[in-house]
Design an enzyme around this catalytic site. Structure first.
Site, PDB file in Angstrom:
ATOM      1  N   GLU A   1      10.795  14.761  16.099  1.00 38.71           N
ATOM      2  CA  GLU A   1      11.079  14.755  14.658  1.00 38.71           C
ATOM      3  C   GLU A   1      10.184  15.796  13.986  1.00 38.71           C
ATOM      4  O   GLU A   1       8.962  15.667  13.989  1.00 38.71           O
ATOM      5  CB  GLU A   1      10.786  13.358  14.090  1.00 38.71           C
TER       6      GLU A   1
ATOM      7  N   GLU B   1      10.324   0.949  10.554  1.00 43.73           N
ATOM      8  CA  GLU B   1      11.341   1.977  10.342  1.00 43.73           C
ATOM      9  C   GLU B   1      10.648   3.306  10.574  1.00 43.73           C
ATOM     10  O   GLU B   1       9.813   3.727   9.777  1.00 43.73           O
ATOM     11  CB  GLU B   1      11.873   1.829   8.912  1.00 43.73           C
TER      12      GLU B   1
ATOM     13  N   CYS C   1      13.812  10.174   6.913  1.00 39.71           N
ATOM     14  CA  CYS C   1      13.887   9.539   8.237  1.00 39.71           C
ATOM     15  C   CYS C   1      15.272   9.697   8.834  1.00 39.71           C
ATOM     16  O   CYS C   1      15.418   9.897  10.029  1.00 39.71           O
ATOM     17  CB  CYS C   1      13.505   8.072   8.146  1.00 39.71           C
TER      18      CYS C   1
ATOM     19  N   LYS D   1       0.848  -1.192   0.000  1.00 39.78           N
ATOM     20  CA  LYS D   1       0.000   0.000   0.000  1.00 39.78           C
ATOM     21  C   LYS D   1       0.886   1.245   0.000  1.00 39.78           C
ATOM     22  O   LYS D   1       1.525   1.565   0.992  1.00 39.78           O
ATOM     23  CB  LYS D   1      -0.926   0.048   1.228  1.00 39.78           C
TER      24      LYS D   1
END
Ligand code: NAD
Length: 480
Positions: A381, A249, A283, A174
């Site tokens: 983040e 992740e 990331c 997806k």
């Protein structure tokens, strides 16, 4: 406007509800295409197709080398269409064309790399005693689910598809609802490369709908997820209820630690690059600058000047920075500027939208100084081109700050002192460490993954194969 279809069981199809979602160009806010709003039924069809393909004689008995050849053909097709794929990726994500081109080449490299290992996935013989022959088999898991984010759509899609297929699994993927275009094109190339129907399936749609249906489907055998910690937690809970293995992740708050004895021009170049690549929506972005107090002013000035000099604009113009992916993400980044104001921080450059670049979601490269290591700006983040500065005086203090977040994906260390570099490399809590470089050119071959809340399981390199296989031990009594 194109009406894209998703790919299930070797057929191009709409969603069972016939509903569609529109994907836009974040540089111009213009609609690019519509694609199916996949739902639970569509996911079920895709998982059934992947299961049938996995159990088929054709796939079970395919030579490992033939799986490799399929991936090699996919690699060649990706390279043949590299310009078109990069163009599509730039339209859909907004990223500069040169970065999209690099992403497409990395996707090709994943196919090439795992093509080469498809027939080298080995078991072991384990000595027990003379009348027992004991060996292990590394078998595929079965139907693997892949939930892909919007920041590196083609790279991350192929990063997990290639090792999964090399190891003999089948795939239901997806893509993110913001960026479905290149994953659908990869499905087309899989078809042209001769992948049997059902080996690779793509279901498009929203995370809470198609994504959740895929993660909770009882007939999948593994989930690979890249994205936010919050969604990662949800997926892990869902997987836990069914005892399904996951690879997560989940991003980071990666530091570049710069000592006074480093090559400061080189370090500054990479500090800037690591936080501005893909407009900071990476990331492994180097989002924290840990700088030795004695060079703080000189170095921060150098970095600030480089950041302020970057060109911002649509990806097709190949500026240094493209737009942020969506209004939602742009607002999220802006909200951190309010946190900066509340924390009494100094914004050395940037700090606001960049309307000058057009109607899209542009944000200026930003350097924030004068913050606390425990504050939100240093801990969370931000996922934009926002660099925060944290000074240190001793190596021990640098280590404490580097390890002082919940994350642990990547660490950059900049020093000419090899002892200091190794001392830190052995103590930082992160899955990758770069000494006097950052990223090492993408690193298809390098093991990649997180410590702590950056996730677990490993992607890339040979290590990834361990997560797409399971080991069976066979003991044979040998009567002599
Ligand atoms: P997200 O985690 O919600 O989305 C990532 C993928 O997961 C998308 O394909 C999405 O459709 C899917 N998804 C969402 N909810 C799901 C659910 N309940 N079940 C199954 N799949 C689901 O991320 P986001 O909201 O797009 O971005 C938010 C933040 O996530 C960013 O600001 C950033 O910090 C982080 N992020 C990290 C990465 C990374 O590479 N590690 C990538 C994208 C976003």
């Amino acid at each position: 406007m194109d009406r894209l279809r998703m790919y299930i069981g070797g057929a191009w199809t709409d969603s069972s509800s016939n509903e569609v979602i529109t994907t836009i160009n974040p540089a111009t806010i213009e609609a690019l295409a519509t694609f199916p709003r996949g739902n639970k039924d569509d996911v079920d069809r895709a998982v059934k197709a992947a299961r049938a393909a996995f159990e088929s004689k054709e796939w079970r008995e395919i030579l490992p080398a033939e799986r490799g050849r399929l991936l090699l053909r996919l690699c060649q097709l990706i390279r043949q269409q590299k310009d078109e794929l990069a163009h599509l990726e730039t339209l859909d994500t907004g990223k500069p064309l040169s970065q999209a081109q690099a992403d497409v080449e990395v996707a090709a490299r994943y196919c090439e790399y795992y093509a080469g290992v498809a027939d080298k996935i080995l078991g072991e013989t384990i000595p027990i005693r003379a009348d027992i022959l004991n060996y292990t088999l590394r078998e595929p898991l079965g139907v693997t689910a892949h939930i892909v984010p919007w920041n590196y759509p083609i790279q991350i899609a192929v990063r997990s598809l290639a090792p999964a297929v090399a190891a003999g699994n089948t795939v239901v993927m997806k893509p993110a609802e913001d960026t479905p275009m290149t994953a659908l094109r990869i499905a087309e190339l899989c078809e042209r490369a001769g992948f049997p129907p059902g080996v690779v399936n793509i279901v498009t749609g929203y995370g809470a709908e198609a994504g959740a249906a895929l993660a909770s489907h009882p007939d999948i055998d593994h989930i690979t997820f890249t994205g936010s910690v919050e969604t990662g937690k949800t997926i892990m809970k869902t997987a836990a209820a069914q005892i399904k293995p996951v690879t997560l992740e989940l991003g980071g708050k990666s530091p570049n630690i710069v000592f006074a004895d480093a090559d400061l021009d080189e370090a500054a170049h990479w500090v800037v690059r690591s936080i501005t690549q893909n407009a900071g929506q990476t990331c492994s972005a180097g989002s924290r600058l840990l700088v030795e107090e004695s060079i703080r002013e000189e170095f921060v000035e150098k970095v600030t000047a480089l950041m302020a000099g970057l060109r911002i604009g649509p990806g097709l113009d190949n500026a240094d920075l493209g737009p942020i992916i969506s209004e939602k993400q742009l607002e999220r980044i802006e909200s951190y500027m309010q946190v900066a104001a509340a924390e009494g921080a100094t914004i050395r450059t940037g700090g606001r939208r960049h309307a000058e670049a057009g109607d899209g979601f542009f944000f200026q490269p930003t350097v924030i100084d004068g913050i606390a290591a425990e504050g939100r700006l240093a801990q969370e983040e931000i996922f934009g081109p926002v660099l925060v500065v944290l000074p240190f005086t001793t190596t021990e203090e640098a280590l404490a700050i580097a390890n002082g977040t919940e994350y642990g994906l990547v660490t950059g260390i900049w020093t000419s002192n090899i002892h200091k570099a190794h001392w830190l490399a052995s103590r930082v809590k992160s899955g990758q460490v770069f000494i006097n470089n950052y990223g090492a050119g993408g690193g298809v071959e390098m093991t990649f993954g997180g410590y702590r809340k950056s996730g677990f399981g490993r992607e890339k390199g040979l290590e990834a194969l361990k997560f797409y296989t399971q080991v069976k031990n066979v003991a044979v009594k040998v009567n002599g």
